[in-house]
Design a protein around this motif. Structure first.
Motif, PDB file in Angstrom:
ATOM      1  N   ALA A 144       0.833  -1.207   0.000  1.00  0.00           N
ATOM      2  CA  ALA A 144       0.000   0.000   0.000  1.00  0.00           C
ATOM      3  C   ALA A 144       0.866   1.255   0.000  1.00  0.00           C
ATOM      4  O   ALA A 144       0.563   2.233  -0.694  1.00  0.00           O
ATOM      5  N   ARG A 145       1.942   1.249   0.768  1.00  0.00           N
ATOM      6  CA  ARG A 145       2.843   2.398   0.802  1.00  0.00           C
ATOM      7  C   ARG A 145       3.530   2.597  -0.549  1.00  0.00           C
ATOM      8  O   ARG A 145       3.664   3.726  -1.034  1.00  0.00           O
ATOM      9  N   LEU A 146       3.954   1.523  -1.165  1.00  0.00           N
ATOM     10  CA  LEU A 146       4.593   1.610  -2.478  1.00  0.00           C
ATOM     11  C   LEU A 146       3.623   2.147  -3.524  1.00  0.00           C
ATOM     12  O   LEU A 146       3.995   2.955  -4.384  1.00  0.00           O
ATOM     13  N   GLN A 147       2.383   1.731  -3.447  1.00  0.00           N
ATOM     14  CA  GLN A 147       1.378   2.193  -4.415  1.00  0.00           C
ATOM     15  C   GLN A 147       1.075   3.677  -4.240  1.00  0.00           C
ATOM     16  O   GLN A 147       0.636   4.342  -5.186  1.00  0.00           O
ATOM     17  N   GLN A 148       1.324   4.215  -3.033  1.00  0.00           N
ATOM     18  CA  GLN A 148       1.150   5.646  -2.793  1.00  0.00           C
ATOM     19  C   GLN A 148       2.340   6.455  -3.312  1.00  0.00           C
ATOM     20  O   GLN A 148       2.323   7.686  -3.271  1.00  0.00           O
ATOM     21  N   GLY A 149       3.358   5.760  -3.782  1.00  0.00           N
ATOM     22  CA  GLY A 149       4.525   6.441  -4.328  1.00  0.00           C
ATOM     23  C   GLY A 149       5.691   6.577  -3.374  1.00  0.00           C
ATOM     24  O   GLY A 149       6.696   7.198  -3.710  1.00  0.00           O
ATOM     25  N   GLU A 150       5.594   6.003  -2.176  1.00  0.00           N
ATOM     26  CA  GLU A 150       6.691   6.106  -1.222  1.00  0.00           C
ATOM     27  C   GLU A 150       7.887   5.310  -1.731  1.00  0.00           C
ATOM     28  O   GLU A 150       7.742   4.174  -2.182  1.00  0.00           O
ATOM     29  N   PRO A 151       9.084   5.872  -1.680  1.00  0.00           N
ATOM     30  CA  PRO A 151      10.268   5.149  -2.148  1.00  0.00           C
ATOM     31  C   PRO A 151      10.466   3.830  -1.408  1.00  0.00           C
ATOM     32  O   PRO A 151      10.250   3.747  -0.194  1.00  0.00           O
ATOM     33  N   VAL A 152      10.901   2.833  -2.131  1.00  0.00           N
ATOM     34  CA  VAL A 152      11.056   1.503  -1.545  1.00  0.00           C
ATOM     35  C   VAL A 152      12.066   1.514  -0.407  1.00  0.00           C
ATOM     36  O   VAL A 152      11.938   0.754   0.563  1.00  0.00           O
ATOM     37  N   GLN A 153      13.072   2.395  -0.472  1.00  0.00           N
ATOM     38  CA  GLN A 153      14.073   2.448   0.604  1.00  0.00           C
ATOM     39  C   GLN A 153      13.452   2.878   1.923  1.00  0.00           C
ATOM     40  O   GLN A 153      13.826   2.369   2.985  1.00  0.00           O
ATOM     41  N   TYR A 154      12.508   3.815   1.877  1.00  0.00           N
ATOM     42  CA  TYR A 154      11.829   4.223   3.100  1.00  0.00           C
ATOM     43  C   TYR A 154      10.904   3.113   3.604  1.00  0.00           C
ATOM     44  O   TYR A 154      10.757   2.913   4.810  1.00  0.00           O
ATOM     45  N   VAL A 155      10.286   2.417   2.680  1.00  0.00           N
ATOM     46  CA  VAL A 155       9.399   1.317   3.072  1.00  0.00           C
ATOM     47  C   VAL A 155      10.201   0.226   3.784  1.00  0.00           C
ATOM     48  O   VAL A 155       9.784  -0.302   4.823  1.00  0.00           O
ATOM     49  N   LEU A 156      11.363  -0.094   3.227  1.00  0.00           N
ATOM     50  CA  LEU A 156      12.215  -1.109   3.841  1.00  0.00           C
ATOM     51  C   LEU A 156      12.942  -0.578   5.081  1.00  0.00           C
ATOM     52  O   LEU A 156      13.339  -1.350   5.947  1.00  0.00           O
ATOM     53  N   GLY A 157      13.132   0.739   5.112  1.00  0.00           N
ATOM     54  CA  GLY A 157      13.821   1.340   6.250  1.00  0.00           C
ATOM     55  C   GLY A 157      15.325   1.275   6.161  1.00  0.00           C
ATOM     56  O   GLY A 157      16.020   1.645   7.120  1.00  0.00           O
ATOM     57  N   GLU A 158      15.858   0.842   5.033  1.00  0.00           N
ATOM     58  CA  GLU A 158      17.299   0.774   4.894  1.00  0.00           C
ATOM     59  C   GLU A 158      17.700   0.719   3.433  1.00  0.00           C
ATOM     60  O   GLU A 158      16.876   0.436   2.553  1.00  0.00           O
ATOM     61  N   VAL A 159      18.983   1.005   3.197  1.00  0.00           N
ATOM     62  CA  VAL A 159      19.519   0.985   1.847  1.00  0.00           C
ATOM     63  C   VAL A 159      20.956   0.482   1.917  1.00  0.00           C
ATOM     64  O   VAL A 159      21.671   0.740   2.888  1.00  0.00           O
ATOM     65  N   LEU A 160      21.364  -0.246   0.893  1.00  0.00           N
ATOM     66  CA  LEU A 160      22.734  -0.739   0.815  1.00  0.00           C
ATOM     67  C   LEU A 160      23.607   0.342   0.184  1.00  0.00           C
ATOM     68  O   LEU A 160      23.298   0.852  -0.899  1.00  0.00           O
ATOM     69  N   PHE A 161      24.695   0.701   0.866  1.00  0.00           N
ATOM     70  CA  PHE A 161      25.584   1.760   0.388  1.00  0.00           C
ATOM     71  C   PHE A 161      27.020   1.328   0.666  1.00  0.00           C
ATOM     72  O   PHE A 161      27.392   1.099   1.819  1.00  0.00           O
ATOM     73  N   CYS A 162      27.797   1.184  -0.380  1.00  0.00           N
ATOM     74  CA  CYS A 162      29.188   0.742  -0.259  1.00  0.00           C
ATOM     75  C   CYS A 162      29.301  -0.542   0.569  1.00  0.00           C
ATOM     76  O   CYS A 162      30.219  -0.696   1.390  1.00  0.00           O
ATOM     77  N   GLY A 163      28.364  -1.436   0.362  1.00  0.00           N
ATOM     78  CA  GLY A 163      28.410  -2.739   1.021  1.00  0.00           C
ATOM     79  C   GLY A 163      27.911  -2.759   2.446  1.00  0.00           C
ATOM     80  O   GLY A 163      27.968  -3.803   3.111  1.00  0.00           O
ATOM     81  N   ARG A 164      27.381  -1.637   2.931  1.00  0.00           N
ATOM     82  CA  ARG A 164      26.870  -1.558   4.301  1.00  0.00           C
ATOM     83  C   ARG A 164      25.410  -1.123   4.291  1.00  0.00           C
ATOM     84  O   ARG A 164      25.011  -0.359   3.425  1.00  0.00           O
ATOM     85  N   ARG A 165      24.655  -1.574   5.264  1.00  0.00           N
ATOM     86  CA  ARG A 165      23.232  -1.242   5.323  1.00  0.00           C
ATOM     87  C   ARG A 165      23.017  -0.031   6.230  1.00  0.00           C
ATOM     88  O   ARG A 165      23.388  -0.044   7.407  1.00  0.00           O
ATOM     89  N   PHE A 166      22.393   0.997   5.654  1.00  0.00           N
ATOM     90  CA  PHE A 166      22.119   2.235   6.377  1.00  0.00           C
ATOM     91  C   PHE A 166      20.622   2.401   6.576  1.00  0.00           C
ATOM     92  O   PHE A 166      19.840   2.197   5.642  1.00  0.00           O
ATOM     93  N   VAL A 187      15.838  12.052   6.061  1.00  0.00           N
ATOM     94  CA  VAL A 187      17.132  12.154   5.377  1.00  0.00           C
ATOM     95  C   VAL A 187      16.965  11.753   3.917  1.00  0.00           C
ATOM     96  O   VAL A 187      16.061  10.985   3.558  1.00  0.00           O
ATOM     97  N   LEU A 188      17.853  12.272   3.077  1.00  0.00           N
ATOM     98  CA  LEU A 188      17.872  11.840   1.687  1.00  0.00           C
ATOM     99  C   LEU A 188      18.268  10.372   1.592  1.00  0.00           C
ATOM    100  O   LEU A 188      19.028   9.865   2.421  1.00  0.00           O
ATOM    101  N   ILE A 189      17.765   9.706   0.576  1.00  0.00           N
ATOM    102  CA  ILE A 189      18.162   8.333   0.302  1.00  0.00           C
ATOM    103  C   ILE A 189      19.535   8.351  -0.363  1.00  0.00           C
ATOM    104  O   ILE A 189      19.720   9.012  -1.387  1.00  0.00           O
ATOM    105  N   PRO A 190      20.531   7.674   0.204  1.00  0.00           N
ATOM    106  CA  PRO A 190      21.851   7.641  -0.431  1.00  0.00           C
ATOM    107  C   PRO A 190      21.778   7.084  -1.849  1.00  0.00           C
ATOM    108  O   PRO A 190      21.107   6.084  -2.102  1.00  0.00           O
ATOM    109  N   ARG A 191      22.460   7.765  -2.773  1.00  0.00           N
ATOM    110  CA  ARG A 191      22.453   7.378  -4.177  1.00  0.00           C
ATOM    111  C   ARG A 191      23.710   6.600  -4.552  1.00  0.00           C
ATOM    112  O   ARG A 191      24.779   6.805  -3.960  1.00  0.00           O
ATOM    113  N   PRO A 192      23.602   5.755  -5.570  1.00  0.00           N
ATOM    114  CA  PRO A 192      24.793   5.028  -6.046  1.00  0.00           C
ATOM    115  C   PRO A 192      25.915   5.957  -6.484  1.00  0.00           C
ATOM    116  O   PRO A 192      27.095   5.624  -6.323  1.00  0.00           O
ATOM    117  N   GLU A 193      25.564   7.140  -7.030  1.00  0.00           N
ATOM    118  CA  GLU A 193      26.592   8.083  -7.456  1.00  0.00           C
ATOM    119  C   GLU A 193      27.493   8.481  -6.289  1.00  0.00           C
ATOM    120  O   GLU A 193      28.707   8.650  -6.452  1.00  0.00           O
TER     121      GLU A 193
END
Length: 284
Positions: free
Chosen positions: A66-88, A94-100
């Motif tokens: 339901a949250r994804l269908q509302q347009g919420e970014p998947v990283q916020y839904v999951l509550g974490e993002v993989l960045f340089c091999g570590r989970r944040f 906060v902004l979602i860390p980007r691959p760049e």
């Protein structure tokens, strides 16, 4: 009795997202949720193992859908993002860390292996500061942000990634007095750099959920934060220190000129994996 075992299939998860993202990205989002939250591979999904999820897991999945269908970014839904091999941990504060930005961290670790003092200005989730603290363990890392919410999240991420970072609340546009300056080998920042006029080209899930204070600058002063940081860095960097920025490609030339005028030398602009001018390094 299982109440939710047949409540959602893989297609039920990705199909409603197709209009927003297209079929390919919608499927990728669905797979990310199932893999990261439930450790289900694509083979597991195709073999019907979603049907083995517990009732509580299926309840979570229904709410996530339901949250994804509302347009919420998947990283916020999951509550974490993989960045340089570590989970944040990430949330809308906060902004979602980007691959760049991973490329920026790699550039710093490659060029500054002997750095002993690093300052990350506008740390957000702490992804840059924590990554550099982990990759350059001999360095003392300090991180600033104006947002108390961001600093709380960043502190949590330092604990999650098992590093020490000194977090401080600081307004980038009102820097410390010159007589209180700490000296650093490296100063790095990924400051707000999107002009308000660029809003029309941005995805709704970014505009609706990510913090605007960390995204936007006035149309009439796109280098607002860069200028303040550069002036501070001119005094706060050690004699052989280096300043690193993530940048808006639209203003790369203007930023280089501003850094030259501020007394920096050996200025290098580097492209990201999308072949856009995305980073700049300047030596004192």
């Amino acid at each position: 009795m299982r109440n939710f075992a047949n409540a959602m299939t893989y297609e039920d998860l990705w199909k409603p997202l197709e209009e927003q993202y297209g079929a390919s990205e919608a499927k990728a989002i669905a797979r990310l949720v199932l893999e990261q939250r439930f450790h289900l591979s694509l083979a597991d999904i195709l073999c019907g193992k979603m049907a083995l999820l517990s009732d509580s897991d299926m309840q979570w999945l229904l709410a996530a859908a339901a949250r994804l269908q509302q347009g919420e970014p998947v990283q916020y839904v999951l509550g974490e993002v993989l960045f340089c091999g570590r989970r944040f941990h990430v949330e809308p504060g906060v902004l979602i860390p980007r691959p760049e930005t991973e490329d920026l961290c790699r550039w710093i670790t490659e060029c500054e292996p002997s750095a002993r003092s690093i300052l990350d200005i506008g740390t957000g989730s702490g992804c840059i500061a924590c990554t550099l603290a982990a990759e350059l363990p001999a360095a003392e890392v300090t991180a600033w942000d104006i947002s108390t919410e961001a600093l709380s999240i960043a502190q949590e991420n330092a604990k999650r990634t098992h590093v020490h970072v000194s977090f401080e609340r600081q307004d980038v546009l009102h820097m410390p007095a010159s007589d209180t300056l700490q000296q650093f080998d490296v100063i790095v920042s990924n400051p707000p750099y999107v002009c308000m006029k660029e809003r029309e080209t941005m995805d709704a899930h970014v505009l609706d959920y990510e913090p605007h204070v960390a995204l936007f600058v006035p149309d009439d002063d796109p280098l607002l934060f860069y200028r303040s940081i550069a002036l501070y860095a001119a005094s706060a960097l050690n004699p052989t220190g280096a300043l690193y920025f993530e940048i808006n490609p639209l203003y790369a030339t203007e930023l280089k000129t501003m850094l030259q005028d501020a007394g920096f030398r050996d200025i290098i602009i580097r492209k990201d994996f999308l072949d856009k001018q995305r980073f700049i390094r300047a030596c004192k």
